[in-house]
Design a protein around this motif. Sequence first.
Motif, PDB file in Angstrom:
ATOM      1  N   GLY A 195      25.685  63.219  73.732  1.00  0.00           N
ATOM      2  CA  GLY A 195      25.581  62.804  72.362  1.00  0.00           C
ATOM      3  C   GLY A 195      25.799  61.369  72.282  1.00  0.00           C
ATOM      4  N   ASN A 196      26.664  60.559  72.978  1.00  0.00           N
ATOM      5  CA  ASN A 196      26.619  59.369  72.967  1.00  0.00           C
ATOM      6  C   ASN A 196      25.493  58.749  73.668  1.00  0.00           C
ATOM      7  OD1 ASN A 196      29.753  59.642  74.472  1.00  0.00           O
ATOM      8  ND2 ASN A 196      29.517  59.120  72.292  1.00  0.00           N
ATOM      9  N   LEU A 197      24.768  59.472  74.700  1.00  0.00           N
ATOM     10  CA  LEU A 197      23.636  58.998  75.291  1.00  0.00           C
ATOM     11  C   LEU A 197      22.414  59.040  74.743  1.00  0.00           C
ATOM     12  CD1 LEU A 197      24.871  60.188  78.853  1.00  0.00           C
ATOM     13  CD2 LEU A 197      24.485  57.698  78.263  1.00  0.00           C
ATOM     14  N   ARG A 198      22.343  59.994  73.701  1.00  0.00           N
ATOM     15  CA  ARG A 198      21.200  60.199  72.823  1.00  0.00           C
ATOM     16  C   ARG A 198      20.896  58.502  72.158  1.00  0.00           C
ATOM     17  NH1 ARG A 198      19.580  62.478  66.773  1.00  0.00           N
ATOM     18  NH2 ARG A 198      17.484  62.300  67.218  1.00  0.00           N
ATOM     19  N   SER A 199      22.267  58.039  71.689  1.00  0.00           N
ATOM     20  CA  SER A 199      21.892  56.512  71.282  1.00  0.00           C
ATOM     21  C   SER A 199      21.245  55.652  71.999  1.00  0.00           C
ATOM     22  CB  SER A 199      23.262  56.219  70.496  1.00  0.00           C
ATOM     23  OG  SER A 199      23.738  57.086  69.262  1.00  0.00           O
ATOM     24  N   ALA A 227      30.402  54.706  85.904  1.00  0.00           N
ATOM     25  CA  ALA A 227      29.917  56.131  85.739  1.00  0.00           C
ATOM     26  C   ALA A 227      28.851  56.009  84.520  1.00  0.00           C
ATOM     27  CB  ALA A 227      31.221  56.970  85.196  1.00  0.00           C
ATOM     28  N   PHE A 228      29.286  55.356  83.467  1.00  0.00           N
ATOM     29  CA  PHE A 228      28.400  55.108  82.661  1.00  0.00           C
ATOM     30  C   PHE A 228      26.822  54.517  82.844  1.00  0.00           C
ATOM     31  CE2 PHE A 228      26.449  52.161  79.195  1.00  0.00           C
ATOM     32  CZ  PHE A 228      26.129  53.158  78.207  1.00  0.00           C
ATOM     33  N   PHE A 229      26.792  53.602  83.744  1.00  0.00           N
ATOM     34  CA  PHE A 229      25.438  53.134  84.192  1.00  0.00           C
ATOM     35  C   PHE A 229      24.881  53.912  85.180  1.00  0.00           C
ATOM     36  CE2 PHE A 229      27.484  49.047  82.385  1.00  0.00           C
ATOM     37  CZ  PHE A 229      26.303  48.666  81.336  1.00  0.00           C
ATOM     38  N   ALA A 230      25.753  54.659  85.793  1.00  0.00           N
ATOM     39  CA  ALA A 230      25.027  55.723  86.831  1.00  0.00           C
ATOM     40  C   ALA A 230      24.323  56.933  85.612  1.00  0.00           C
ATOM     41  CB  ALA A 230      25.877  56.513  87.568  1.00  0.00           C
ATOM     42  N   ASP A 231      24.866  57.194  84.893  1.00  0.00           N
ATOM     43  CA  ASP A 231      24.251  58.245  84.115  1.00  0.00           C
ATOM     44  C   ASP A 231      22.951  57.355  83.490  1.00  0.00           C
ATOM     45  OD1 ASP A 231      26.014  60.138  84.268  1.00  0.00           O
ATOM     46  OD2 ASP A 231      27.489  59.740  82.593  1.00  0.00           O
ATOM     47  N   CYS A 232      23.095  56.417  82.901  1.00  0.00           N
ATOM     48  CA  CYS A 232      22.022  55.463  82.382  1.00  0.00           C
ATOM     49  C   CYS A 232      20.739  55.485  83.328  1.00  0.00           C
ATOM     50  CB  CYS A 232      22.488  54.224  81.916  1.00  0.00           C
ATOM     51  SG  CYS A 232      23.438  54.031  80.520  1.00  0.00           S
ATOM     52  N   LYS A 257      17.447  51.321  80.781  1.00  0.00           N
ATOM     53  CA  LYS A 257      17.437  50.032  81.486  1.00  0.00           C
ATOM     54  C   LYS A 257      18.744  49.381  81.093  1.00  0.00           C
ATOM     55  CE  LYS A 257      15.304  45.597  80.773  1.00  0.00           C
ATOM     56  NZ  LYS A 257      16.575  44.715  80.111  1.00  0.00           N
ATOM     57  N   THR A 258      19.317  48.719  81.989  1.00  0.00           N
ATOM     58  CA  THR A 258      20.517  47.751  82.068  1.00  0.00           C
ATOM     59  C   THR A 258      20.365  46.639  81.182  1.00  0.00           C
ATOM     60  OG1 THR A 258      21.723  48.644  84.020  1.00  0.00           O
ATOM     61  CG2 THR A 258      22.625  46.670  82.997  1.00  0.00           C
ATOM     62  N   PRO A 259      21.123  46.663  79.975  1.00  0.00           N
ATOM     63  CA  PRO A 259      20.564  45.188  79.126  1.00  0.00           C
ATOM     64  C   PRO A 259      20.666  44.048  79.740  1.00  0.00           C
ATOM     65  CG  PRO A 259      22.220  46.692  78.045  1.00  0.00           C
ATOM     66  CD  PRO A 259      22.250  47.292  79.514  1.00  0.00           C
TER      67      PRO A 259
END
Length: 481
Positions: A38-42, A104-109, A115-117
């Motif tokens: 749900g977080n990652l949808r945003s 972990a967050f950026f691995a999921d991204c 794209k990393t900002p």
Amino acid sequence: MYLYNSATHKKEEFQTHTPGRVEMYTCGPTVYHFAHIGNLRSYIMEDVLEKFLRYSGYDVNRVMNITDVGHLTSDADEGEDKMLKGAKRENKTVMDIAKFYTDAFFADCAKLNIKTPDVVEPATNCIDNYITIVSRLVETGRAYVAGGNVYFDTSKLDRYYVFNDHNEENLAVGVREGVEEDTNKRNKNDFVLWFTKSKFEDQALKWDSPWGVGYPGWHIECTGISLKHNGEYLDLHCGGVDNAFPHHTNEIAQSEAFLGHPWCKQWFHVAHLNTNDGKMSKSKGEFLTVSLLEEKGYDPLAYRWFCLQSHYRKALVFTWENLDNAVAAFNKLIARIAGLKPEGEVEQEVFDQYKAKFLQQMGNDLNTSMGVTAIFDVLKAQTTDATKLALLADFDTVLSLGLIEKAAAKRAELAAQQTAKTECGYTVTGEGDPAIDALVMARYEAKKAKNFAEADRIRDELKAQGIEIVDTKDGAAWKRV
């Protein structure tokens, strides 16, 4: 380009302070646990927005914070720091927790092609920036000290509820039971800019300040980081709809009180991902992460595809059945693209025509469902396969579904199957469609294994597509009827 502006409550032409340049800020994660889908949808929708702005010719500077201190279990500035809570849960230091879950967050991204900002700034890097801002707010009478903490005085505002088309009760999702009222506040809506040790004796991270040893409130962090990296005029601020109140509301209040002028032109909020039981969260039901999707055999990009089929301002309902339907559609799409052959010339006039249509459709409030439709329009177009592949690759710089790469992998898989057909003495002849060849071959394998129900199912599926199969002594031939 037109976007719905949450601050004006209407769709309006996207404009920037500097022509051709977008200063964009995205609220990042509080890194005390894994991000759920749900977080990652945003983040998926914000990623599409950034890429579409670049696709449209803008120079984009996108900044994201990492909240590694100060976000409490209540968004109303009460309760336990989420980072400290995570550290206690896993018996680690706060900074160990922050690093692990940031990675972990950026691995999921990465798995979702997000794209990393351009700038990623942990909140703990900018303590001096927050102290400078809070000091000026105190000096100008926009903030006050009470009970050892510094509070923003909302009674000095002409307007506080900027996002009043959202229901305050629904948006204040961080509030938890058992939270005591903060009697230091002069007004109900006042919020903390700086906490001192007088309130949280066990806070792990503390810094010296004019008001005592303590740490920043959550809301001041985004203001400080944005002012540092975007400057004092922000064009576009993004986040989940649950951030609209109180977090973004408080950001506007403190930023404009500090600056003395309007701060951000455009606010972009992504609606919730819901389950049948309501809004998805880390504390309810099955904790749905990208890793869990992978464990269950799902390609993370199929989840991205699932998200793109719905408009970002509409709540999206997640069920395993809905995801399965999206996966089936995504796989069929990849198979169709795999059947294209990079032959012939790119017809530039056709290319320009479909690109212009894609720009128009996506430029209407980031309508990703129409962006998906544009893919199928290209596949049905009366043009060369080379033109279709060029268009799909062009669109995918925005949609980031890995269409060309996945189609190439599918093509290689089908080629391997073709080799297997030759080795087993069974041949398939038809009209040069690898996806149909694969189904005919699968029917043969099912019959060979005496799984006649599956063989009949495949035959019926092909028949529904207008495919007639003629069995021969050496294999099968098929044709469209």
